[in-house]
Motif scaffolding. Structure first.
Motif, PDB file in Angstrom:
ATOM      1  N   MET A   1      47.873  28.147  31.522  1.00 42.65           N
ATOM      2  CA  MET A   1      47.846  26.781  32.033  1.00 42.65           C
ATOM      3  C   MET A   1      47.478  25.818  30.898  1.00 42.65           C
ATOM      4  O   MET A   1      46.503  26.032  30.188  1.00 42.65           O
ATOM      5  CB  MET A   1      46.833  26.654  33.168  1.00 42.65           C
ATOM      6  N   SER A   2      48.292  24.781  30.717  1.00 42.12           N
ATOM      7  CA  SER A   2      48.066  23.853  29.624  1.00 42.12           C
ATOM      8  C   SER A   2      46.814  23.017  29.871  1.00 42.12           C
ATOM      9  O   SER A   2      46.326  22.899  30.997  1.00 42.12           O
ATOM     10  CB  SER A   2      49.277  22.935  29.447  1.00 42.12           C
ATOM     11  N   LYS A   3      46.338  22.426  28.790  1.00 43.45           N
ATOM     12  CA  LYS A   3      45.132  21.608  28.884  1.00 43.45           C
ATOM     13  C   LYS A   3      45.362  20.387  29.767  1.00 43.45           C
ATOM     14  O   LYS A   3      44.501  20.022  30.579  1.00 43.45           O
ATOM     15  CB  LYS A   3      44.709  21.181  27.480  1.00 43.45           C
ATOM     16  N   GLN A   4      46.528  19.739  29.612  1.00 42.17           N
ATOM     17  CA  GLN A   4      46.811  18.545  30.402  1.00 42.17           C
ATOM     18  C   GLN A   4      46.878  18.862  31.888  1.00 42.17           C
ATOM     19  O   GLN A   4      46.411  18.081  32.726  1.00 42.17           O
ATOM     20  CB  GLN A   4      48.130  17.910  29.934  1.00 42.17           C
ATOM     21  N   LEU A   5      47.455  20.025  32.224  1.00 44.72           N
ATOM     22  CA  LEU A   5      47.535  20.409  33.632  1.00 44.72           C
ATOM     23  C   LEU A   5      46.151  20.681  34.200  1.00 44.72           C
ATOM     24  O   LEU A   5      45.848  20.293  35.336  1.00 44.72           O
ATOM     25  CB  LEU A   5      48.429  21.638  33.796  1.00 44.72           C
ATOM     26  N   ARG A   6      45.292  21.323  33.421  1.00 45.08           N
ATOM     27  CA  ARG A   6      43.922  21.583  33.880  1.00 45.08           C
ATOM     28  C   ARG A   6      43.174  20.272  34.108  1.00 45.08           C
ATOM     29  O   ARG A   6      42.461  20.116  35.102  1.00 45.08           O
ATOM     30  CB  ARG A   6      43.177  22.445  32.860  1.00 45.08           C
ATOM     31  N   LEU A   7      43.355  19.333  33.193  1.00 47.15           N
ATOM     32  CA  LEU A   7      42.688  18.041  33.358  1.00 47.15           C
ATOM     33  C   LEU A   7      43.213  17.286  34.576  1.00 47.15           C
ATOM     34  O   LEU A   7      42.455  16.623  35.296  1.00 47.15           O
ATOM     35  CB  LEU A   7      42.879  17.191  32.095  1.00 47.15           C
ATOM     36  N   PHE A   8      44.532  17.402  34.814  1.00 49.91           N
ATOM     37  CA  PHE A   8      45.107  16.742  35.981  1.00 49.91           C
ATOM     38  C   PHE A   8      44.563  17.348  37.271  1.00 49.91           C
ATOM     39  O   PHE A   8      44.207  16.618  38.211  1.00 49.91           O
ATOM     40  CB  PHE A   8      46.633  16.853  35.957  1.00 49.91           C
ATOM     41  N   LEU A   9      44.488  18.680  37.332  1.00 49.92           N
ATOM     42  CA  LEU A   9      43.963  19.327  38.533  1.00 49.92           C
ATOM     43  C   LEU A   9      42.488  18.981  38.739  1.00 49.92           C
ATOM     44  O   LEU A   9      42.041  18.788  39.882  1.00 49.92           O
ATOM     45  CB  LEU A   9      44.140  20.846  38.423  1.00 49.92           C
ATOM     46  N   LYS A  10      41.748  18.852  37.645  1.00 46.13           N
ATOM     47  CA  LYS A  10      40.346  18.448  37.767  1.00 46.13           C
ATOM     48  C   LYS A  10      40.246  17.033  38.324  1.00 46.13           C
ATOM     49  O   LYS A  10      39.412  16.744  39.200  1.00 46.13           O
ATOM     50  CB  LYS A  10      39.654  18.527  36.406  1.00 46.13           C
ATOM     51  N   SER A  11      41.106  16.125  37.825  1.00 45.46           N
ATOM     52  CA  SER A  11      41.105  14.759  38.343  1.00 45.46           C
ATOM     53  C   SER A  11      41.514  14.733  39.808  1.00 45.46           C
ATOM     54  O   SER A  11      40.984  13.932  40.594  1.00 45.46           O
ATOM     55  CB  SER A  11      42.061  13.889  37.515  1.00 45.46           C
ATOM     56  N   LEU A  12      42.443  15.609  40.187  1.00 40.84           N
ATOM     57  CA  LEU A  12      42.880  15.675  41.576  1.00 40.84           C
ATOM     58  C   LEU A  12      41.735  16.118  42.485  1.00 40.84           C
ATOM     59  O   LEU A  12      41.504  15.528  43.551  1.00 40.84           O
ATOM     60  CB  LEU A  12      44.054  16.646  41.701  1.00 40.84           C
ATOM     61  N   LEU A  13      40.989  17.129  42.061  1.00 40.56           N
ATOM     62  CA  LEU A  13      39.839  17.587  42.845  1.00 40.56           C
ATOM     63  C   LEU A  13      38.754  16.505  42.904  1.00 40.56           C
ATOM     64  O   LEU A  13      38.117  16.322  43.948  1.00 40.56           O
ATOM     65  CB  LEU A  13      39.277  18.870  42.237  1.00 40.56           C
ATOM     66  N   ASP A  14      38.562  15.788  41.803  1.00 37.76           N
ATOM     67  CA  ASP A  14      37.581  14.695  41.797  1.00 37.76           C
ATOM     68  C   ASP A  14      37.986  13.602  42.779  1.00 37.76           C
ATOM     69  O   ASP A  14      37.136  13.012  43.467  1.00 37.76           O
ATOM     70  CB  ASP A  14      37.453  14.110  40.395  1.00 37.76           C
ATOM     71  N   SER A  15      39.286  13.313  42.859  1.00 33.46           N
ATOM     72  CA  SER A  15      39.757  12.286  43.793  1.00 33.46           C
ATOM     73  C   SER A  15      39.526  12.712  45.232  1.00 33.46           C
ATOM     74  O   SER A  15      39.110  11.911  46.077  1.00 33.46           O
ATOM     75  CB  SER A  15      41.249  12.010  43.560  1.00 33.46           C
ATOM     76  N   VAL A  16      39.795  13.985  45.532  1.00 36.23           N
ATOM     77  CA  VAL A  16      39.556  14.499  46.881  1.00 36.23           C
ATOM     78  C   VAL A  16      38.071  14.406  47.226  1.00 36.23           C
ATOM     79  O   VAL A  16      37.697  13.986  48.330  1.00 36.23           O
ATOM     80  CB  VAL A  16      40.050  15.947  46.994  1.00 36.23           C
ATOM     81  N   LEU A  62      44.325   6.009  32.726  1.00 38.65           N
ATOM     82  CA  LEU A  62      43.261   5.310  31.999  1.00 38.65           C
ATOM     83  C   LEU A  62      42.739   6.155  30.851  1.00 38.65           C
ATOM     84  O   LEU A  62      42.567   5.671  29.725  1.00 38.65           O
ATOM     85  CB  LEU A  62      42.107   4.976  32.942  1.00 38.65           C
ATOM     86  N   GLU A  63      42.491   7.433  31.131  1.00 37.19           N
ATOM     87  CA  GLU A  63      41.911   8.311  30.116  1.00 37.19           C
ATOM     88  C   GLU A  63      42.878   8.576  28.968  1.00 37.19           C
ATOM     89  O   GLU A  63      42.470   8.694  27.814  1.00 37.19           O
ATOM     90  CB  GLU A  63      41.491   9.636  30.761  1.00 37.19           C
ATOM     91  N   MET A  64      44.171   8.652  29.276  1.00 36.23           N
ATOM     92  CA  MET A  64      45.161   8.971  28.256  1.00 36.23           C
ATOM     93  C   MET A  64      45.689   7.746  27.516  1.00 36.23           C
ATOM     94  O   MET A  64      46.069   7.857  26.340  1.00 36.23           O
ATOM     95  CB  MET A  64      46.348   9.710  28.903  1.00 36.23           C
ATOM     96  N   GLY A  65      45.739   6.586  28.191  1.00 39.99           N
ATOM     97  CA  GLY A  65      46.401   5.440  27.597  1.00 39.99           C
ATOM     98  C   GLY A  65      45.539   4.232  27.357  1.00 39.99           C
ATOM     99  O   GLY A  65      45.329   3.812  26.216  1.00 39.99           O
ATOM    100  N   LEU A  66      45.009   3.626  28.441  1.00 37.54           N
ATOM    101  CA  LEU A  66      44.368   2.328  28.307  1.00 37.54           C
ATOM    102  C   LEU A  66      43.064   2.379  27.515  1.00 37.54           C
ATOM    103  O   LEU A  66      42.815   1.530  26.658  1.00 37.54           O
ATOM    104  CB  LEU A  66      44.120   1.733  29.696  1.00 37.54           C
TER     105      LEU A  66
END
Length: 245
Positions: A1-16, A62-66
């Protein structure tokens, strides 16, 4: 699992996790207190999924761009050592992000509609548009001025508490002279400006600038720009109302 995918899934769980208390509160009062079934449950669940996904994508963006681009721009301007261009950039950033704020657009349109119904302005589309646009651009100019002031505070090392105290004294004084119809709108304008677009870029600018100037502490000096962006719209909008009157 790539790093970006892990970070996305972590953000998804944080949102839930962040939205779960809201769902629990709504369900409790609807089912336990009101003893009513939840209306349109399928639509509600589908909308909740969209909110979770939207919040997740927004946070990752936000974390990746702004945040990185805001900090990088602040660092480059500080290294260049051009105060006039830094002031121009600060004003343009505050003005541009505020004009694009969805919350401000909605509040300005609602204020124009209420003003027309209350007889403050003509109940014509052109008059409502002029009132809403005047309100938006007044707030945008005020935020641009606020970011300039905040950037100058970081560079000069001025204590933030005295600027904030002086600003709120000005708000209280202007409240006594501004038309009653504009006071509430002015106070709300200070809140709606610090929303989804303005906050990330402005915060990144302050932290990046404080990090790149010798003798400045990012934790002490890097934050506080949002406080100015919330304060100045109240003064400017009340002034706008006094001019209209």
């Amino acid at each position: 699992m790539s790093k970006q995918l892990r970070l996305f899934l972590k953000s998804l769980l944080d949102s839930v996790r962040d939205l779960a208390p809201i769902a629990v509160v709504i369900a409790f009062f609807q089912l336990v207190v009101l003893h009513q079934p939840i209306p349109d449950l399928a639509d509600l669940l589908f909308g909740s999924v969209l909110v979770i996904l939207g919040l997740t994508f927004f946070v990752r963006g936000l974390e990746m761009g702004l945040f990185p681009i805001g900090e990088r721009l602040a660092y480059d301007f500080a290294r260049k050592g051009s105060l006039p261009w830094l002031m121009v950039f600060a004003f343009a950033l505050g003005f541009g992000t505020t004009v694009a704020e969805p919350a401000l657009i909605a509040v300005a349109d609602e204020a124009a509609q209420i003003a027309a119904e209350g007889g403050v302005i003509d109940n014509q589309r052109e008059a409502r548009d002029d009132y809403a646009n005047g309100l938006r651009y007044t707030v945008a100019v005020s935020v641009g001025f606020a970011i300039m002031l905040g950037v100058l505070r970081i560079i000069r090392g001025w204590p933030i508490q005295w600027l904030i105290i002086g600003g709120y004294i000005g708000v209280v004084i202007m409240t006594a002279f501004a038309p009653e119809e504009i006071v509430g709108i002015a106070y709300d304008s200070g809140g709606v400006t610090t929303s989804t677009i303005t906050v990330p870029l402005v915060t990144a600018l302050g932290v990046g600038l404080a990090s790149s100037i010798e003798g400045r502490n990012p934790m002490v000096d890097g934050f506080g720009l949002i406080a100015f962006a919330s304060l100045t719209p109240m003064i400017f909008v009340m002034g706008y109302g006094m001019l209209l009157q």
